[in-house]
Design a protein around this motif. Structure first.
Motif, PDB file in Angstrom:
ATOM      1  N   ALA A   1      -0.876   5.698 -11.745  1.00 33.85           N
ATOM      2  CA  ALA A   1      -1.702   5.607 -10.521  1.00 33.85           C
ATOM      3  C   ALA A   1      -2.725   4.482 -10.696  1.00 33.85           C
ATOM      4  CB  ALA A   1      -2.434   6.926 -10.291  1.00 33.85           C
ATOM      5  N   ARG A   2      -3.062   3.842  -9.588  1.00 26.81           N
ATOM      6  CA  ARG A   2      -4.084   2.783  -9.641  1.00 26.81           C
ATOM      7  C   ARG A   2      -5.469   3.327  -9.328  1.00 26.81           C
ATOM      8  NH1 ARG A   2      -2.616  -2.521  -9.882  1.00 26.81           N
ATOM      9  NH2 ARG A   2      -0.461  -3.088  -9.411  1.00 26.81           N
TER      10      ARG A   2
ATOM     11  N   VAL B   1       6.801   3.821  -3.082  1.00 24.55           N
ATOM     12  CA  VAL B   1       7.103   5.198  -2.668  1.00 24.55           C
ATOM     13  C   VAL B   1       7.619   6.029  -3.842  1.00 24.55           C
ATOM     14  CG1 VAL B   1       8.649   6.568  -1.206  1.00 24.55           C
ATOM     15  CG2 VAL B   1       7.471   4.585  -0.250  1.00 24.55           C
ATOM     16  N   LYS B   2       8.439   5.401  -4.699  1.00 22.18           N
ATOM     17  CA  LYS B   2       9.002   6.152  -5.826  1.00 22.18           C
ATOM     18  C   LYS B   2       7.867   6.660  -6.730  1.00 22.18           C
ATOM     19  CE  LYS B   2      12.642   5.803  -9.260  1.00 22.18           C
ATOM     20  NZ  LYS B   2      11.847   6.010 -10.444  1.00 22.18           N
ATOM     21  N   LYS B   3       6.925   5.775  -6.995  1.00 21.94           N
ATOM     22  CA  LYS B   3       5.785   6.171  -7.840  1.00 21.94           C
ATOM     23  C   LYS B   3       4.961   7.256  -7.136  1.00 21.94           C
ATOM     24  CE  LYS B   3       4.710   4.822 -11.299  1.00 21.94           C
ATOM     25  NZ  LYS B   3       5.079   5.432 -12.595  1.00 21.94           N
TER      26      LYS B   3
ATOM     27  N   PHE C   1       0.805  -1.219   0.000  1.00 21.90           N
ATOM     28  CA  PHE C   1       0.000   0.000   0.000  1.00 21.90           C
ATOM     29  C   PHE C   1       0.849   1.285   0.000  1.00 21.90           C
ATOM     30  CE2 PHE C   1      -1.772   3.585   2.113  1.00 21.90           C
ATOM     31  CZ  PHE C   1      -2.983   3.726   1.482  1.00 21.90           C
ATOM     32  N   CYS C   2       0.517   2.211  -0.848  1.00 21.39           N
ATOM     33  CA  CYS C   2       1.194   3.513  -0.856  1.00 21.39           C
ATOM     34  C   CYS C   2       0.275   4.536  -1.539  1.00 21.39           C
ATOM     35  CB  CYS C   2       2.501   3.411  -1.629  1.00 21.39           C
ATOM     36  SG  CYS C   2       3.600   4.762  -1.273  1.00 21.39           S
ATOM     37  N   ALA C   3       0.273   5.741  -1.032  1.00 20.20           N
ATOM     38  CA  ALA C   3      -0.586   6.770  -1.631  1.00 20.20           C
ATOM     39  C   ALA C   3       0.156   8.091  -1.731  1.00 20.20           C
ATOM     40  CB  ALA C   3      -1.859   6.948  -0.796  1.00 20.20           C
ATOM     41  N   ALA C   4      -0.297   8.924  -2.642  1.00 17.41           N
ATOM     42  CA  ALA C   4       0.190  10.308  -2.742  1.00 17.41           C
ATOM     43  C   ALA C   4      -1.012  11.189  -2.442  1.00 17.41           C
ATOM     44  CB  ALA C   4       0.692  10.572  -4.149  1.00 17.41           C
ATOM     45  N   ILE C   5      -0.811  12.151  -1.537  1.00 17.04           N
ATOM     46  CA  ILE C   5      -1.920  13.054  -1.173  1.00 17.04           C
ATOM     47  C   ILE C   5      -1.528  14.471  -1.570  1.00 17.04           C
ATOM     48  CG2 ILE C   5      -3.326  13.988   0.726  1.00 17.04           C
ATOM     49  CD1 ILE C   5      -2.673  11.566   2.385  1.00 17.04           C
TER      50      ILE C   5
END
Ligand code: HSE
Length: 309
Positions: free
Chosen positions: A253-254, A272-274, A170-174
């Motif tokens: 992005a997914r 994290v890189k993405k 799991f990883c997200a960009a906010i």
């Protein structure tokens, strides 16, 4: 018995696309820190040492109804002095009001000798969170803020929920565009009734999302994290929302959704890189619209609110 405690409460992303008012997750990249001191007497005193304004009156603070509900249930009278030391930016859409309400109940419960369960704490915190939502009681921010992980509210009456740990990938960009969108306003634009066709899509997505999280299937999570009911009414508040979604999906992005009632938005991805790349795209997008934005990489917080000293 201790009479002073300091807690950290993580930020949270509510709704997770299709799960309006019933799903949310805690993220470790931001949070509130508050301390609470209990003494004999009565009344609540709030000292603000953060960079942000809070309501001038204690009566208007989200912590107050939660504290009063807990004290009444415990059958005790106490004076509480709360010092806010670090605050998620109010109005950002990543659970700022929920973190205050959650922090207040977790701190008070500690000072009362942990007499209330997690479930009871969530219910007390909902009393405060309702202030910022025009009276609507919902736990999709306060529940993950208190217990961490991903939380699905199965029922509000009687109150029941399940907690799902984060899948390893799991990883997200906010991104938080510096615009104002009040939760009460973004709830007011929603329709009271929804078409059956949309409802079918939405509950299929909720099912897929929960199954995806539980099986660690991020492909299914991404395909299911779509909102056909609420987002069409709320995306008007976020400049260039559809255009940004297209750019993020092209970049890998997914999923891409509004965080809670906005204005923050988040994209889901595999590493994290993405997420860093997606943060840059989101920041540039808002800058191109003349809006400053803060962007951050968000990892899941499986611990929830905790006493730090
Ligand atoms: N579920 C809530 C909403 C979260 O979307 O309005 C914000 O409080």
């Amino acid at each position: 018995m201790v009479n002073q405690v300091t807690v950290f409460v993580p930020a949270s992303i509510a709704n997770l696309g299709c799960g309006f008012d019933i799903m949310g997750m805690a993220v470790e990249s931001a949070g509130d820190i508050l301390s609470m001191e209990m003494s004999d007497g009565d009344g609540i005193e709030i000292i603000n040492r953060t960079d942000y304004d809070i309501p001038a009156s204690v009566e208007d603070n989200v912590m107050t109804p939660s504290i009063r509900a807990m004290l009444a249930a415990a059958g005790v009278r106490k004076h509480l002095k709360i010092t806010l030391m670090c605050k998620i930016m109010p109005g950002s859409g990543i659970g700022s009001s929920a973190a205050s309400a959650a922090g207040a109940v977790v701190a008070l419960n500690t000072l009362l000798g942990n007499r209330f369960s997690e479930k009871e704490m969530i219910e007390f915190a909902m009393e405060g969170e309702a202030i910022s939502s025009g009276g609507a009681r919902h736990a999709d921010n306060v529940a993950p803020a208190i217990i961490g992980g991903i939380v699905l509210i199965c029922s509000y009456s009687p109150f029941e929920y399940i907690r799902i740990p984060f899948p390893a990938t799991f990883c997200a960009a906010i991104a938080h565009p510096r615009i104002t969108v009040k939760t009460s306003e973004s709830r007011a634009v929603l329709p009271k009734e929804i078409p059956l066709k949309g409802a079918i899509l939405q509950w299929a997505n909720v099912g897929g999302l929960v199954a995806g999280f539980m099986n660690g299937d991020m492909g299914l999570v991404g395909r299911s994290m779509r909102d056909v009911i609420v987002e069409p009414y709320r995306k008007q508040f976020i400049p260039g929302f559809d255009e940004l979604r297209e750019r993020l999906f092209e970049a890998g992005a997914r999923a891409f959704n509004i965080s809670g009632s906005g204005p923050s938005v988040f994209a889901l991805c595999d590493n994290v890189k993405k997420a860093e790349e997606l943060c840059i795209i989101m920041s540039e997008h808002f800058q191109s619209k003349g809006i400053d934005a803060d962007a951050l990489v968000a990892l899941g917080d499986n611990r929830g609110a905790r006493v730090i000293f």
